[in-house]
Every structure is written in C-alpha cells, then in structure tokens.
Scaffold this active site. Structure first.
Site, short mmCIF file in Angstrom:
data_model
loop_
_atom_site.label_atom_id
_atom_site.label_comp_id
_atom_site.label_asym_id
_atom_site.label_seq_id
_atom_site.Cartn_x
_atom_site.Cartn_y
_atom_site.Cartn_z
N GLU A 95 24.60 -29.12 -14.55
CA GLU A 95 23.32 -28.95 -13.83
C GLU A 95 23.52 -29.16 -12.32
O GLU A 95 22.69 -29.74 -11.63
CB GLU A 95 22.27 -29.92 -14.40
CG GLU A 95 20.82 -29.60 -14.08
CD GLU A 95 20.37 -28.19 -14.42
OE1 GLU A 95 20.66 -27.73 -15.53
OE2 GLU A 95 19.76 -27.56 -13.54
C1 LIG Z 1 29.99 -29.99 -21.50
C2 LIG Z 1 29.47 -28.98 -20.54
C3 LIG Z 1 28.24 -28.37 -20.79
C4 LIG Z 1 27.77 -27.39 -19.91
N1 LIG Z 1 26.60 -26.72 -20.21
C5 LIG Z 1 26.29 -25.61 -19.49
C6 LIG Z 1 25.22 -24.74 -19.91
O1 LIG Z 1 24.54 -24.99 -20.90
N2 LIG Z 1 24.99 -23.61 -19.20
C7 LIG Z 1 25.73 -23.28 -18.10
O2 LIG Z 1 25.48 -22.23 -17.52
N3 LIG Z 1 26.72 -24.09 -17.66
C8 LIG Z 1 27.02 -25.23 -18.33
N4 LIG Z 1 28.04 -26.05 -17.92
C9 LIG Z 1 28.76 -25.70 -16.70
C10 LIG Z 1 28.49 -26.66 -15.55
O3 LIG Z 1 27.18 -26.51 -15.09
C11 LIG Z 1 29.55 -26.37 -14.47
O4 LIG Z 1 30.79 -26.86 -14.99
C12 LIG Z 1 29.22 -27.03 -13.15
O5 LIG Z 1 28.11 -26.42 -12.56
C13 LIG Z 1 30.40 -26.96 -12.16
O6 LIG Z 1 30.96 -25.69 -12.11
P1 LIG Z 1 32.54 -25.51 -12.26
O7 LIG Z 1 32.94 -26.25 -13.47
O8 LIG Z 1 32.86 -24.09 -12.19
O9 LIG Z 1 33.13 -26.27 -11.01
P2 LIG Z 1 33.38 -25.65 -9.55
O10 LIG Z 1 32.18 -24.90 -9.10
O11 LIG Z 1 34.68 -24.95 -9.53
O12 LIG Z 1 33.48 -26.98 -8.68
C14 LIG Z 1 34.65 -27.81 -8.68
C15 LIG Z 1 34.44 -28.96 -7.70
O13 LIG Z 1 34.29 -28.44 -6.38
C16 LIG Z 1 33.08 -28.89 -5.80
N5 LIG Z 1 32.50 -27.79 -5.00
C17 LIG Z 1 32.33 -26.51 -5.36
N6 LIG Z 1 31.77 -25.83 -4.35
C18 LIG Z 1 31.57 -26.69 -3.34
C19 LIG Z 1 31.00 -26.59 -2.03
N7 LIG Z 1 30.50 -25.43 -1.57
N8 LIG Z 1 30.97 -27.70 -1.27
C20 LIG Z 1 31.43 -28.88 -1.73
N9 LIG Z 1 31.97 -29.03 -2.95
C21 LIG Z 1 32.03 -27.95 -3.76
C22 LIG Z 1 32.18 -29.27 -6.96
O14 LIG Z 1 31.24 -30.28 -6.61
C23 LIG Z 1 33.19 -29.77 -7.98
O15 LIG Z 1 33.47 -31.14 -7.76
C24 LIG Z 1 28.51 -27.07 -18.75
C25 LIG Z 1 29.72 -27.72 -18.49
C26 LIG Z 1 30.21 -28.64 -19.38
C27 LIG Z 1 31.54 -29.26 -19.09
#
Ligand SMILES: Cc1cc2nc3c(=O)[nH]c(=O)nc-3n(C[C@H](O)[C@H](O)[C@H](O)COP(=O)(O)OP(=O)(O)OC[C@H]3O[C@@H](n4cnc5c(N)ncnc54)[C@H](O)[C@@H]3O)c2cc1C
Length: 591
Positions: A435
């Site tokens: 989220e």
């Molecule tokens: C168990 C689980 C359940 C989930 N359920 C859902 C669901 O129901 N529906 C859904 O759509 N998604 C779901 N997700 C996905 C979740 O919302 C994403 O994993 C999350 O939004 C982060 O995206 P990412 O993993 O691609 O990380 P990334 O976007 O790659 O981010 C990696 C790191 O970089 C940082 N970062 C990225 N961009 C920036 C920036 N511009 N400035 C500063 N820092 C930055 C982030 O804060 C993070 O620490 C789920 C994930 C898990 C693990």
C-alpha cells in the site's frame, strides 16, 4: 497457540470518552451509544477469540497451496469465513441499498482491529473485498453496482486490487498490462500482475479483480492507466455465474509472513474486463479509496502489535528469572516473575503506550473519514489527507518495532516457533511495505501533503495542537502533557520551516529528511492523542468513576509516552537539519 482477547474496554474509552461519538453531529453516530457499541464490540471480540485466533497459527504453519491451478486456503479457513458471513461482519459499514448494515466506518475499524489482531492473514480476504467494494460503489455504473455489490457485501464474491507488475511497483507509470477495446464495449486485458493479495482461493464463488491497465490513447506514464473490473467467472444477465474468464494464477509467492493469505501472480490472457470509472483516469479511481486503504494498513501495524503485547504481558507475569533488586516479590518461588525488572517494564510500557496511542489516532482518523463523507466536511477531508501517510507509515514502522519488542520479552523462546512471537513479527513486517512503501509515504507527506491547498491543512493542525494545549492552561495536572506537546509541535514546525527554506534550492535537502519528518509528526500526533486521553481520564476520575485503576493507568501510560517517546522529536529534527549532505556524500561506487 496464540490467545487473544479484544481490548473492548479501551475501545469504548476512545469511542465515548475521547471522541464522544454519540454527541457528534455525524449522521449515523446518534445510534452509537455505549450500550450499542458495547454489544457490537463484545460480539466481535467473541468471534476474534473463538473463531479467528485459533486459526492464526494454523494459517501460518500450513499456508496456502496451489494445486492444479486452484488455490486452497489453510484448514478451517472456509468454516471461519462462513461464520464471518453469517454473522454479517463483512457488511458492517456497507451501503444498505446493497445489503449492508450502514454503520459508520469508525465502528468497522474498531471491529477490524480485533479481527486483524486475531488473524491478520485471514482478515485480508474480506479487507481486500471491502476495498474493491468501495471502488465499485464510488465509480461504478448503476448496472455494475447492481451486478457486483450485493454479492461482495456478503463476501459470496471477494475482491482484489491489481496494481503491481514485476518491473513496476512504486512507479506505476511503467505499467505494461494492456486493455484492448472490444466491439461489445468490454476490453481484453492482457498482462501479468504480481503480489496480488487474496488473488485466488476457495472461500468464495467468484473473485472480482480490479485491474489497472493501459488502454490506447491515454499517453505515457500513469496518465494512460484505466481501471477495469475483471471477474474470475463472467456474470450472466440473470446474475448467475457464467464461463470462466481467461485469467489464471501463475504461482503463489513463498513469503516471510501472512502465510494464510494467498499472494498470487495473476496472468491475464485477453481476459474480459469492463471499464470502472472514466477512461484514462484509473489512478484517480484507484486512489479515491487511498485514505481508507492506508488507514487500514496503519491499523494492521498496531493491531498485530496489540496481539504481540498481550502475549508479552502474560509471559512477563509467568516467567521467573532473577530477583527484584528492591526486594523479593515471590519468596515461594526460586525467582521473581520478570515483570518486576525495570527493563522488562520499559519494554511493556513502550508497547502499551504505543498501541493505545495508535488506537486513538486511528479511530480519530476514521472519525475524520466519516465526517468528510457524511457531512462533505472539507476541513476533515484536508486533515485526514494530511494524516494518512503518517497513520500508514508511522504506525506500521512502530507496530513492527513493538512486535519485536514484545518478542524480546520472551528472550530466546520468542525466537522459536513454539511461541506466537515469531509469527507476529513476520506478519507485522509487510504492512511497512505494501500500500505504498513507507519511504513513499514520507515523500507523499513532505512532497505533497504539507503544501496541499497552500499549506492550509498543516497550519490548521498546528493551530489545533496550540488550542488543545491552551485549553488545559488552568489544569496543573496536564502540564507534563502540554509542555511536552508544545515542545514537540515547535520542533515539527521548525522542521517544516527548514524544508521551506532549503527544499526549493535543493530538493534533496527535504527528501533526505522526509522519513524523519514522518516520524516526528507521528510522535506529535500520538502526543496530541495522549494529551486528550489524559484529560478524559482526569475528568472521569473527577466525576467519581469507580474504575480508578483503568483511568490512573491511562494517565501514567500517557505520562510515559510524553516523557520517554516525545524526546525522539529532537533527534528527528536534528537529523532533518543536517540536510542532504550526510545522506548524499558518497558516490554510487563508494557503496
Ligand atoms: C505480501 C504482499 C502483498 C501485496 N499485495 C498487493 C496487492 O494486493 N495488490 C498490488 O497491486 N500489490 C500488492 N503488493 C505489492 C506492493 O504494494 C509493492 O511491493 C510495493 O508497492 C512496493 O513496490 P515494489 O515491491 O516494486 O518496490 P519498488 O517500487 O521497487 O521500491 C523499492 C524501494 O525503493 C524505494 N523507492 C522507490 N521509488 C522511490 C522514489 N521515487 N523515491 C524514494 N524511494 C523510492 C521504495 O520505498 C522501496 O523501499 C503486495 C506485496 C507483498 C509483498
């Protein structure tokens, strides 16, 4: 096995003595007198302890399995889900037009807190459904609402939210899932979504996926994204289930916690979908529910902490090690219970003061959401919009920290799987990530929310804190609260000024301090809640309340928070004022 007893007494205190809900002008609140909320909370507490908590460990140990394309939930989840449906717990704050009970969102949150404490993974099946219900309720056509909502209110059909793709999480503009318009007005959805919570399972007859995808003509980035309703089984005109849609579960994620919830890779292969809301306005449609969804995740943060705290208290009273240095407390035993030791007390006080402060903060947030919806109150809407990243980011960070602190009370035993503490820690961890990862919450707060509407809402918050402190000028007993709160609020304002003076010249000066700002503001918000709770407790005692232990305990816990937690504000401010230099000093190669 985890045991859990809902803290309905504290919830009643927050609802009636802090928020004074039945005196509120919010439509629907007039029914929320003490007897009514007590009846609802007691009944929900019983379900939490007797139905959900016993399945928490089962869900963790068994997890979900994917067999021949079908996801099976852990043993007992199906019966418990039926019990939730039969009890009407899935429909509490839903619209009566579609079979809901029309109760305030605030009451739904109080009940939700218990369900999450008892079994977070289980509660996500209905939590995600509620999010999808809200999206269709807000943006759907009449036909869409009639088709889907009655079944989603009862959870006969559950819902999901599909945003994330392998190469795009935070940056949704990179999305590749496509939506091709078809002659019959539907769209063919093709792409892969990952990490989809409750993506498939055996608890409901149908799964209604809300999928973000790019339709032609929308342009680059998030501007081209639209939102679609994509059911697992197509729905016939008479409402019965038709053929299976072209979508499938690619795999189930093996993950650290919430094992009882199916986290799915979803493959859409030309699946039939229908536009929800306006074309190319999908982000807006998805994020209309953002305040609620993020408050729900903040709630998960402290609800799991509450469950972990309850375990820690019971263990600290039972486990005997060493003697009280001020005099033996249990001479009949070879050692005293560890609760006598100040360092164990410190941990328990950290936990208790956080959870109770967080509950008050979250309920206040839910109350603001009710106000903004029912009264179209722009002030409440502005305030909750400002608070949302703080509720999500601060409460989930601290919730996890609190679960770890509760685990620490168990010493080595907390690290084993013989006790529920490992599960609480593992379950709490995800709330900091999904989220919108907490770093992104901090960016939202500093980069967007502070300046929203010309900074009107943050100024209103500072005024609110000032007025709160002033209102206790004539009560000497409140000084430990108001002095600490004034000081912390001043530090928060100084941090805001630093961003204004330095952020324009160098945006990194603000972004390097955004996380500290989110925590600083979180402490000020909990400080405000503790100030208000202390006053409510003094008032109850002044009026001759019989339960003096509860109210005196409340005041002492609040004093602890002000004395032992608010000093963190000075540290956060000091970090913020160092600007970008210490953070950005190294080149990429130096890491
Ligand atoms: C168990 C689980 C359940 C989930 N359920 C859902 C669901 O129901 N529906 C859904 O759509 N998604 C779901 N997700 C996905 C979740 O919302 C994403 O994993 C999350 O939004 C982060 O995206 P990412 O993993 O691609 O990380 P990334 O976007 O790659 O981010 C990696 C790191 O970089 C940082 N970062 C990225 N961009 C920036 C920036 N511009 N400035 C500063 N820092 C930055 C982030 O804060 C993070 O620490 C789920 C994930 C898990 C693990």
């Amino acid at each position: 096995m985890s045991s859990f007893i809902a803290n309905t007494k504290d919830m009643q205190f927050v609802l009636h003595e802090l928020l004074k809900v039945s005196n509120s002008d919010v439509p629907g609140y007039e029914e929320m007198d003490r007897d009514f909320t007590e009846a609802v909370l007691d009944a929900a507490g019983k379900v939490s302890s007797e139905v959900l908590a016993p399945l928490n460990e089962v869900g963790d140990k068994e997890g979900c399995v994917l067999e021949n394309g079908v996801v099976r939930t852990p043993k007992g989840f199906d019966k418990a889900f039926e019990a939730m449906k039969e009890g009407g717990w899935t429909a509490l704050d839903c619209d009566p037009e579609f079979g809901g009970q029309g109760m305030p969102y605030l009451l739904n949150c109080a009940v939700g807190e218990m369900f999450v404490s008892a079994n977070m993974a289980f509660n996500m099946y209905q939590g995600l459904t509620h999010g999808a219900y809200s999206a269709i309720h807000t943006h759907g056509t009449d036909e869409q609402k009639q088709t889907y909502l009655p079944k989603m209110v009862t959870c006969d059909w559950t819902g999901t939210m599909n945003l994330t793709e392998p190469h795009c999480g935070t940056d949704l503009g990179l999305m590749r899932t496509k939506a091709e318009p078809q002659d019959d007005g539907s769209y063919a959805i093709t792409g892969t979504k990952i990490f989809i919570s409750a993506g498939d399972h055996d608890l409901s007859d149908n799964v209604i996926h809300l999928v973000l995808a790019k339709a032609p003509g929308g342009g680059e980035g998030t501007k081209g994204v639209s939102l679609f309703i994509v059911p697992k089984f197509l729905v016939n005109e008479d409402g019965s289930l038709g053929e299976r849609n072209s979508l499938s579960v690619g795999k189930l994620e093996e993950k650290m916690g919430i094992h009882g919830n199916a986290t799915c890779v979803m493959n859409y292969d030309g699946a039939k979908g229908w536009l929800l809301g306006d074309l190319h306005k999908g982000m807006r449609a998805m994020f209309t529910m953002m305040n609620e969804a993020r408050l729900g995740v903040g709630l998960q943060g402290y609800a799991v902490a509450e469950a972990a705290y309850q375990e820690a208290v019971a263990y600290a009273k039972d486990r005997t090690q060493g003697r009280d240095v001020t005099g033996v407390k249990a001479p009949e035993k070879a050692a005293d219970p560890i609760i006598v030791h100040p360092d164990v007390r410190r941990m328990l006080m950290d936990q208790k003061s956080f959870v109770e402060g967080a509950r008050a903060f979250t309920f206040w947030g839910a109350h603001l959401i009710d106000r903004s919806h029912a009264l179209d109150d722009a002030e409440a809407e502005g305030l909750i919009s400002l608070m949302t990243p703080v509720i999500k980011g601060f409460l989930t960070d601290k919730g996890f920290e609190t679960a770890v602190s509760a685990q620490q009370v168990f010493g080595g035993h907390g690290y084993t799987e013989d006790w529920p503490m490992s599960q609480h820690v593992r379950d709490a961890r995800i709330a900091m990530i999904y989220e919108g990862a907490n770093g992104i919450q901090a960016l939202d707060l500093v980069g967007r929310k502070l300046a929203q509407d010309g900074g009107k809402h943050v100024m209103a918050f500072f005024e609110m804190v000032k007025a709160e402190c002033k209102s206790h000028d004539d009560d000497e007993r409140m000084k430990p609260f108001t002095d600490a709160l004034k000081n912390a609020s001043k530090q928060l304002q100084t941090a805001g000024m630093f961003f204004m003076q330095n952020g324009m010249k160098n945006p990194n000066a603000a972004l390097s301090g955004s996380y500290d700002f989110m925590h600083l503001m979180g402490h000020v918000c909990l400080g405000l809640m503790w100030t208000r709770m202390a006053k409510a407790a003094f008032t109850a005692l002044d009026n001759g309340a019989s339960d003096t232990a509860f109210y005196e305990g409340k005041i002492a816990t609040g004093r602890y928070y002000m004395a032992r937690q608010l000093p963190a504000c000075a540290m956060h401010l000091a970090r913020i004022e160092t600007g970008a230099d210490p953070v950005m000093a190294l080149t990429d190669d130096q890491f």
